[in-house]
Design an enzyme around this catalytic site. Structure first.
Site, PDB file in Angstrom:
ATOM      1  N   ASP A 161       0.631  -1.329   0.335  1.00 35.16           N
ATOM      2  CA  ASP A 161       0.229   0.140   0.028  1.00 35.16           C
ATOM      3  C   ASP A 161       0.821   1.360  -0.009  1.00 35.16           C
ATOM      4  O   ASP A 161       1.428   1.937  -1.439  1.00 35.16           O
ATOM      5  CB  ASP A 161      -0.745  -0.247   1.170  1.00 35.16           C
ATOM      6  CG  ASP A 161      -2.025   1.196   1.133  1.00 35.16           C
ATOM      7  OD1 ASP A 161      -1.838   1.900   0.171  1.00 35.16           O
ATOM      8  OD2 ASP A 161      -2.944   1.377   2.551  1.00 35.16           O
ATOM      9  N   VAL A 170      -8.900  -4.352   0.870  1.00 36.33           N
ATOM     10  CA  VAL A 170      -9.440  -5.134   0.004  1.00 36.33           C
ATOM     11  C   VAL A 170      -9.638  -6.338   1.492  1.00 36.33           C
ATOM     12  O   VAL A 170      -8.713  -5.834   2.393  1.00 36.33           O
ATOM     13  CB  VAL A 170      -8.784  -5.566  -0.950  1.00 36.33           C
ATOM     14  CG1 VAL A 170      -8.998  -4.766  -2.418  1.00 36.33           C
ATOM     15  CG2 VAL A 170      -7.235  -5.801  -0.628  1.00 36.33           C
ATOM     16  N   ARG A 199     -10.308 -13.349   6.373  1.00 38.40           N
ATOM     17  CA  ARG A 199      -8.706 -14.451   6.233  1.00 38.40           C
ATOM     18  C   ARG A 199      -9.159 -15.434   5.335  1.00 38.40           C
ATOM     19  O   ARG A 199      -8.292 -15.487   4.074  1.00 38.40           O
ATOM     20  CB  ARG A 199      -7.168 -14.666   7.140  1.00 38.40           C
ATOM     21  CG  ARG A 199      -7.280 -13.250   7.637  1.00 38.40           C
ATOM     22  CD  ARG A 199      -5.683 -12.641   8.087  1.00 38.40           C
ATOM     23  NE  ARG A 199      -5.381 -12.675   9.570  1.00 38.40           N
ATOM     24  CZ  ARG A 199      -4.708 -11.537   9.431  1.00 38.40           C
ATOM     25  NH1 ARG A 199      -4.142 -11.567   8.242  1.00 38.40           N
ATOM     26  NH2 ARG A 199      -4.525 -11.070   9.896  1.00 38.40           N
TER      27      ARG A 199
HETATM   28  P1  IMP Z   1       2.164  -0.482   3.637  1.00 36.03           P
HETATM   29  O1  IMP Z   1       2.896  -0.540   4.872  1.00 36.03           O
HETATM   30  O2  IMP Z   1       1.326   0.752   4.051  1.00 36.03           O
HETATM   31  O3  IMP Z   1       2.490  -0.603   2.201  1.00 36.03           O
HETATM   32  O4  IMP Z   1       0.998  -1.608   4.337  1.00 36.03           O
HETATM   33  C1  IMP Z   1       1.227  -3.059   4.330  1.00 36.03           C
HETATM   34  C2  IMP Z   1       0.825  -4.330   4.810  1.00 36.03           C
HETATM   35  O5  IMP Z   1      -0.106  -3.757   5.108  1.00 36.03           O
HETATM   36  C3  IMP Z   1       0.198  -5.119   4.378  1.00 36.03           C
HETATM   37  O6  IMP Z   1       0.893  -6.060   4.000  1.00 36.03           O
HETATM   38  C4  IMP Z   1      -1.116  -5.768   4.570  1.00 36.03           C
HETATM   39  O7  IMP Z   1      -1.156  -6.251   5.666  1.00 36.03           O
HETATM   40  C5  IMP Z   1      -1.940  -3.737   4.623  1.00 36.03           C
HETATM   41  N1  IMP Z   1      -2.638  -3.700   3.705  1.00 36.03           N
HETATM   42  C6  IMP Z   1      -2.757  -2.631   3.550  1.00 36.03           C
HETATM   43  N2  IMP Z   1      -3.576  -2.297   2.538  1.00 36.03           N
HETATM   44  C7  IMP Z   1      -4.471  -3.196   3.075  1.00 36.03           C
HETATM   45  C8  IMP Z   1      -6.273  -4.134   2.204  1.00 36.03           C
HETATM   46  O8  IMP Z   1      -6.594  -3.152   1.685  1.00 36.03           O
HETATM   47  N3  IMP Z   1      -6.131  -5.143   2.915  1.00 36.03           N
HETATM   48  C9  IMP Z   1      -5.934  -5.761   4.078  1.00 36.03           C
HETATM   49  N4  IMP Z   1      -4.565  -5.269   4.334  1.00 36.03           N
HETATM   50  C10 IMP Z   1      -3.984  -4.829   3.653  1.00 36.03           C
END
Ligand code: IMP
Ligand code: MG
Length: 189
Positions: free
Chosen positions: A114, A164, A176
């Site tokens: 993300d 999502v 999950r």
């Molecule tokens: P980031 O550090 O913002 O890239 O987020 C990464 C982590 O957040 C991922 O490994 C997921 O565990 C969680 N995450 C991010 N977006 C989503 C989503 O849309 N659904 C569920 N978990 C998410």
């Protein structure tokens, strides 16, 4: 969207889910392709697959069977989200690797990127242990959300920026166990 727009076997989820972003079949097909590519790329230098718990567990279990090389596996658990649907930007290591990765070809297996903050942190953390190579295989990449520029060698799908669930991904530990990936429209979304 009402619960009638999701498959019958998922009616128990009520009104929390909007339409399918990816069906189980689409995911399986792409995972098989990723497995072929990874097998061809690594050839006689089999990778150590590092699953980022908990979200990547489903992807990992399918991907490892699609990789036709004698690869090892290991697990890390990190936490970057609370129960909410927005990144806190704070990454906490909850479980570290058991393997010594110095000199090894490490492939991080992630569910979704993300903001990219989690991955950025993990790369630095694992990179400091001097692996021979360090690459990433992410099932999902959220379009236009990355706050840190980085190269992700293997990406399953690029998806629009909505929250999502399913195929390992959760909201407050729920959903999950869905076979596909769905847009979450319940509380907090
Ligand atoms: P980031 O550090 O913002 O890239 O987020 C990464 C982590 O957040 C991922 O490994 C997921 O565990 C969680 N995450 C991010 N977006 C989503 C989503 O849309 N659904 C569920 N978990 C998410
Ligand atoms: Mg994750």
């Amino acid at each position: 969207m009402s619960s009638s727009s999701i498959p019958e076997h998922l009616q128990w989820t009520g009104d929390d889910l909007a339409g399918a972003v990816l069906t189980g079949e689409q995911i399986q097909q792409r995972v098989a392709e990723l497995g072929e590519t990874i097998s061809a790329d690594y050839g006689d230098t089999p990778p150590l697959l590092v699953c980022v718990l908990k979200g990547a567990v489903t992807f990992m279990s399918d991907l490892m069977r699609a990789v036709r090389l004698p690869c090892d596996i290991d697990f890390m658990a990190v936490s970057s989200y609370g129960a909410a649907t927005k990144s806190s930007g704070v990454v906490r290591i909850i479980k570290d690797l058991e393997s010594d990765i110095a000199g090894r070809h490490v492939l991080i297996v992630e569910d979704i990127v993300d903001s990219g903050l989690t991955l950025n942190y993990l790369r630095k953390y694992l990179g400091a242990r001097k692996p021979a190579s360090l690459e990433v295989c992410a099932l999902l990449l959220k379009e236009g959300e990355q706050k840190v520029e980085q190269t992700i060698r293997y990406v399953g799908f690029t998806i629009p920026s909505t929250f999502v669930v399913g195929y390992g991904l959760d909201v407050a530990e729920k959903y999950r166990n869905l076979d596909g990936i769905y847009t979450y429209q319940g509380e907090g979304s």
